[in-house]
Design a protein around this motif. Structure first.
Motif, PDB file in Angstrom:
ATOM      1  N   ASP A 123       0.105   1.145   3.522  1.00 31.23           N
ATOM      2  CA  ASP A 123      -1.319   1.160   3.189  1.00 31.23           C
ATOM      3  C   ASP A 123      -1.558   0.498   1.832  1.00 31.23           C
ATOM      4  O   ASP A 123      -2.467  -0.326   1.671  1.00 31.23           O
ATOM      5  CB  ASP A 123      -1.798   2.620   3.162  1.00 31.23           C
ATOM      6  CG  ASP A 123      -3.290   2.742   3.394  1.00 31.23           C
ATOM      7  OD1 ASP A 123      -3.873   1.815   3.988  1.00 31.23           O
ATOM      8  OD2 ASP A 123      -3.860   3.757   2.972  1.00 31.23           O
TER       9      ASP A 123
ATOM     10  N   GLU B 284     -11.061   2.971   0.051  1.00 33.40           N
ATOM     11  CA  GLU B 284      -9.858   3.779   0.164  1.00 33.40           C
ATOM     12  C   GLU B 284     -10.007   5.158  -0.463  1.00 33.40           C
ATOM     13  O   GLU B 284      -9.057   5.934  -0.461  1.00 33.40           O
ATOM     14  CB  GLU B 284      -8.676   3.032  -0.466  1.00 33.40           C
ATOM     15  CG  GLU B 284      -8.271   1.794   0.318  1.00 33.40           C
ATOM     16  CD  GLU B 284      -7.538   2.144   1.624  1.00 33.40           C
ATOM     17  OE1 GLU B 284      -8.222   2.300   2.657  1.00 33.40           O
ATOM     18  OE2 GLU B 284      -6.318   2.273   1.593  1.00 33.40           O
TER      19      GLU B 284
ATOM     20  N   ASP C 130     -10.939  -1.082   5.757  1.00 34.27           N
ATOM     21  CA  ASP C 130      -9.827  -0.218   6.140  1.00 34.27           C
ATOM     22  C   ASP C 130      -8.624  -1.170   6.167  1.00 34.27           C
ATOM     23  O   ASP C 130      -8.342  -1.795   7.180  1.00 34.27           O
ATOM     24  CB  ASP C 130     -10.074   0.456   7.502  1.00 34.27           C
ATOM     25  CG  ASP C 130      -9.137   1.629   7.713  1.00 34.27           C
ATOM     26  OD1 ASP C 130      -8.148   1.727   6.959  1.00 34.27           O
ATOM     27  OD2 ASP C 130      -9.376   2.443   8.636  1.00 34.27           O
TER      28      ASP C 130
ATOM     29  N   LEU D 165      -5.543  -0.911   6.225  1.00 33.15           N
ATOM     30  CA  LEU D 165      -4.584  -0.646   7.303  1.00 33.15           C
ATOM     31  C   LEU D 165      -5.140   0.501   8.139  1.00 33.15           C
ATOM     32  O   LEU D 165      -5.120   1.654   7.725  1.00 33.15           O
ATOM     33  CB  LEU D 165      -3.200  -0.292   6.743  1.00 33.15           C
ATOM     34  CG  LEU D 165      -2.130  -0.003   7.801  1.00 33.15           C
ATOM     35  CD1 LEU D 165      -1.977  -1.150   8.777  1.00 33.15           C
ATOM     36  CD2 LEU D 165      -0.780   0.294   7.139  1.00 33.15           C
ATOM     37  N   GLU D 166      -5.682   0.155   9.278  1.00 38.41           N
ATOM     38  CA  GLU D 166      -6.233   1.156  10.198  1.00 38.41           C
ATOM     39  C   GLU D 166      -5.117   1.502  11.181  1.00 38.41           C
ATOM     40  O   GLU D 166      -4.654   0.638  11.937  1.00 38.41           O
ATOM     41  CB  GLU D 166      -7.474   0.574  10.887  1.00 38.41           C
ATOM     42  CG  GLU D 166      -7.819   1.131  12.252  1.00 38.41           C
ATOM     43  CD  GLU D 166      -8.292   2.562  12.265  1.00 38.41           C
ATOM     44  OE1 GLU D 166      -8.164   3.256  11.241  1.00 38.41           O
ATOM     45  OE2 GLU D 166      -8.755   3.008  13.323  1.00 38.41           O
TER      46      GLU D 166
HETATM   47 MG    MG Z   1      -6.530   3.005   6.504  1.00 36.98          MG
END
Ligand code: MG
Ligand code: VTB
Ligand code: MG
Length: 321
Positions: A34, A58, A86, A88-89
């Motif tokens: 992340d 974040e 986002d 890293l979703e």
């Molecule tokens: Mg995320």
């Protein structure tokens, strides 16, 4: 309107985030994946000619070092825009190298994106082609499935519903089964889950129901607006602390059901790059000197969906042969 030339530039933002996250695929370290995605995303955002404000990020300023809510991004020279990210979703999906993790962001004229607090949101979404209000958050899952089946001219048994596979959804899942629907249980990732309802074809999902992140709700609403469909969301404010936070963020009606267009209004652009392979996008491929990425750009105002497959070459490291 957001400058059309700027829209294509956003590709680099999620590409870089996805490539950075992909280095952490399968390494069991969600936080590192992340953090790498967020740092790469911010780096690219700050090169763009825009006066951006992170409205969904974040975390709060004191808890998120990067891309916190309120952070200014871009060079400052350019249009005033809202940014939702986002980086890293599906961090767990990435850490376990499972399908469906993506890097995703949205950009819209200032004020166009719902300032959603970091809470859960109840969501319901269907693809295009149904009469307005065919499903409704305030109706039971059984009623929604029956209404959708009848609008589609099929039996409830022919309806496929996607739901995040969580203990909190036990009653919802049981209700969908009682209605006779087939269920696609998602381990994570309801942004893609919602967008996929707009896909037609054999393995299509008809309906997404259940609670997930509010941030993910706004990002999904932006993309779904572009491909057509209907979505509603309602914040789950089940403690005084959450209600206080929502009020502090300017939310007046705490029980409001937001329509898709209220979550992402105006000329919203949503961009996503695959980290691991998934229903929506191919994951990052690395073969020697070439890194391949797969990105999709949704533009709400025109309904255009662009797909960009890119090859990235690192001449500094691998030379130019
Ligand atoms: Mg995320
Ligand atoms: C939700 C969903 C996301 O994580 O935020 C979920 O919207 C977290 O739910 O798509 P839990 O707290 O129940 O784990 C995702 O699935 C991935 O970020
Ligand atoms: Mg997420």
């Amino acid at each position: 309107m957001v400058d059309r030339t700027l829209i294509i530039e956003l590709v680099r933002v999620t590409e870089q985030a996805a490539v950075a996250a992909a280095r952490w695929r399968g390494r069991g370290d969600e936080r590192a994946a992340d953090a790498a995605a967020a740092a790469a995303m911010r780096g690219e955002l700050n090169r763009l000619p825009l006066d951006g404000t992170v409205v969904i990020g974040e975390g709060a300023r004191d808890e998120a070092p990067l891309l916190f809510v309120g952070e200014k991004v871009g060079t400052g020279q350019g249009p005033a825009v809202d940014i939702a990210v986002d980086p890293l979703e599906g961090t767990t999906l990435c850490a376990k190298d499972m399908p469906g993790s993506i890097a995703v962001m949205a950009l819209a004229p200032a004020g166009a994106l719902l300032r959603a607090p970091d809470v859960y949101m109840e969501k319901i979404a269907v693809g295009p082609g149904y009469p307005p209000g065919v499903v409704d958050l305030d109706r039971s899952p059984e009623d929604n499935i029956r209404a959708l089946a009848s609008a589609k001219g099929v039996r409830p048994a022919d309806i496929t519903v996607s739901v995040l596979d969580r203990p909190r959804h036990a009653a919802l899942i049981a209700a969908c089964r009682r209605a006779g629907a087939s269920l696609r249980l998602l381990t994570d990732g309801d942004i893609a889950g919602i967008i996929v309802t707009a896909r037609t074809g054999k393995a299509a999902v008809d309906l997404h129901i259940g609670s997930g992140g509010a941030a993910e709700g706004v990002l999904a609403a932006g993309a779904l607006r572009c491909v057509g469909g209907q979505m509603q969301g309602r914040l789950i404010l089940d403690s005084q602390e959450k209600r206080d936070r929502a009020v502090a963020m300017g939310i007046v009606d705490l029980a409001k059901v937001y329509d898709m267009t209220e979550m992402a209004s105006g000329d919203v652009v949503v961009v996503a790059t695959g980290v691991t392979d998934g229903a929506l996008l191919r994951g990052v491929r690395q073969g020697g000197a070439v890194i391949e990425t797969d990105t999709v750009i949704y533009r709400g105002s025109s309904g255009t969906v662009r797909r960009i497959r890119a090859e990235h070459r690192d001449f500094a490291k691998f030379g130019r042969d």
